[in-house]
Enzyme design. Structure first.
Site, PDB file in Angstrom:
ATOM      1  N   GLU A 149      -3.750   7.112  -3.922  1.00 34.09           N
ATOM      2  CA  GLU A 149      -3.514   5.811  -3.309  1.00 34.09           C
ATOM      3  C   GLU A 149      -3.144   4.790  -4.385  1.00 34.09           C
ATOM      4  OE1 GLU A 149      -6.399   4.579   0.051  1.00 34.09           O
ATOM      5  OE2 GLU A 149      -6.968   3.373  -1.670  1.00 34.09           O
ATOM      6  N   TYR A 172       0.851  -1.194   0.000  1.00 30.68           N
ATOM      7  CA  TYR A 172       0.000   0.000   0.000  1.00 30.68           C
ATOM      8  C   TYR A 172       0.885   1.241   0.000  1.00 30.68           C
ATOM      9  CZ  TYR A 172      -3.293   3.590   1.383  1.00 30.68           C
ATOM     10  OH  TYR A 172      -4.051   4.733   1.404  1.00 30.68           O
TER      11      TYR A 172
END
Ligand code: GDP
Ligand code: MN
Length: 385
Positions: A193, A105
């Site tokens: 993201e 991530y």
């Protein structure tokens, strides 16, 4: 009031690629036939992904793998029929299927309480960051960045190191964080993201998913986002359309004073000054640098089309913009009968005297400071209202 423009995954990836971030090869398709064609081009097993502005598409059946172009076509057909989060799927993204070694991530968002950006990373990517925060908060690495400061290469490497990476992988991963930071700065991003950022079995890092939300109130600075992606175009009114055609930054607000200025910073400051003196702006109109008389006239004409307008405040800092040109534009607008409300002008800088002389001849008053001009226009609006 903060609203967001969310980009589709494929749009966000276009921006990622523009910043030379590695993404899997592929393309967008609106029909199963197109999907098949893209899969043929990729020439390897592919992933077929629903393009909707919703997360967790994987769980909703919006992410499927195909070993052949025919299979990609079938999946595309199914996915294009889906509604995810009550949104229709109008396109799919076909990309090379990656052999996953690890899902990572990487993201940057704003921490409003701290008034800072926060760079977030985790070696346990794939699932949503909210879930991860609940289940394994210790696996999330955060670094706060002052909005007026910078996020530096050594800090990006520190992130990668804290996430447990070693050797040359530190540099590889750090470059994703640095590119996200570049994008955040370039596009007034609220949240971006990559989840998952995939480390492949053959040791490559690629952005497999992409999320990018831009602060709506900053969109006037990123017309390419609107123009390139045409998201807003259908919703644009005549005034907004005219302004964008004329390359002016134009935003409508709820008040009644149209602020016409040159430069985004000055326009913003003018809006603040109007608010400070108890007024409410109806219009943010930035004429841009080097405005000609025609541009000024056009700007006034557009501002006057908005029915809420009860007064106009023209605030110009002459630089490349010349005050005499501005004055000529104002006079032209007046002659055409465009100005049917009180008008307040403040002009300083290049050719200030020539400009003032032109206005004086026409009996148009002008003021020297922004404060005087803002308080004057607020006063006039109270009289007419
Ligand atoms: P989301 O569910 O909407 O966030 O969609 P993602 O793009 O993140 O895809 C969901 C999941 O599908 C990921 O976490 C991966 O496990 C998997 N996935 C996505 N892209 C690829 C890919 O290119 N190769 C492989 N093997 N898996 C992928
Ligand atoms: Mn994802």
């Amino acid at each position: 009031m903060v609203s967001l423009m969310k980009l589709f995954e494929h749009e966000a990836k276009d921006i990622f690629r523009a910043f030379r971030m590695p993404t899997p090869p592929g393309g967008v398709a609106k029909t199963p036939q197109e999907a098949k064609r893209v899969a043929v081009e990729v020439g390897k097993p592919v992933v077929v992904k629903a393009q909707v502005l919703a997360g967790k598409r994987g769980k909703a059946g919006g992410v499927k793998f195909a070993d052949t172009p025919e299979e990609a076509e079938t999946h595309a057909k199914d996915i294009l029929k889906l509604r995810i989060n009550d949104l229709p799927v109008e396109a799919v993204l076909i990309e090379e299927k990656l052999e996953i070694e690890q899902e990572i991530y990487a993201g940057i968002t704003i921490d409003r309480n701290r008034r800072k950006y926060v760079v977030i990373g985790s070696a346990a990517g794939g699932m949503s960051i909210e879930e991860l925060a609940e289940e394994n908060p210790e696996k999330i690495i955060k670094m706060y960045v002052d909005p007026l400061g910078d996020f530096l290469p050594f800090e990006a490497r520190k992130m990668a190191l804290a996430m447990g990476f070693k050797g040359k992988q530190i540099q590889q991963l750090a470059s994703f964080f640095l590119k996200l930071w570049e994008i955040v700065k370039a596009y007034d991003v609220e949240l971006t993201e990559i989840n998952p950022l995939i480390l492949t079995k053959d040791g490559r890092f690629l952005a497999a998913d992409a999320r990018l939300n831009v602060d709506d109130s900053a969109l006037y600075r990123h017309k390419e986002l609107i123009e390139g992606f045409r998201r807003e175009s259908a919703e644009q009114n005549e005034r907004e359309r005219l302004a964008s055609e004329n390359d002016m930054a134009y935003v409508e607000l709820d008040g009644n004073i149209a602020c016409i200025c040159n430069g985004a910073g000055l326009t913003m400051a003018t809006l603040d000054a109007v608010t400070l003196y108890g007024g409410n702006a109806s219009t943010f109109l930035d004429l841009g640098g080097g405005a000609t008389a025609e541009r000024v006239e056009k700007g006034i004409e557009i501002a006057m089309m908005y029915p809420k307008v009860k007064a106009i405040l023209v605030n110009i800092m002459g630089g490349i913009t010349r005050c005499d040109e501005v004055a000529k534009g104002i006079i032209a607008a007046r002659r055409d009968g465009d100005i049917t409300v009180p008008l307040v002008i403040r002009m300083v800088g290049t050719n200030e005297e020539e400009g003032q002389e032109i206005l004086q001849k026409e009996g148009i008053p002008f003021l020297k400071t922004m404060e005087e001009a803002a308080s004057k226009v607020v006063e006039l609006v109270k009289e007419v209202a």
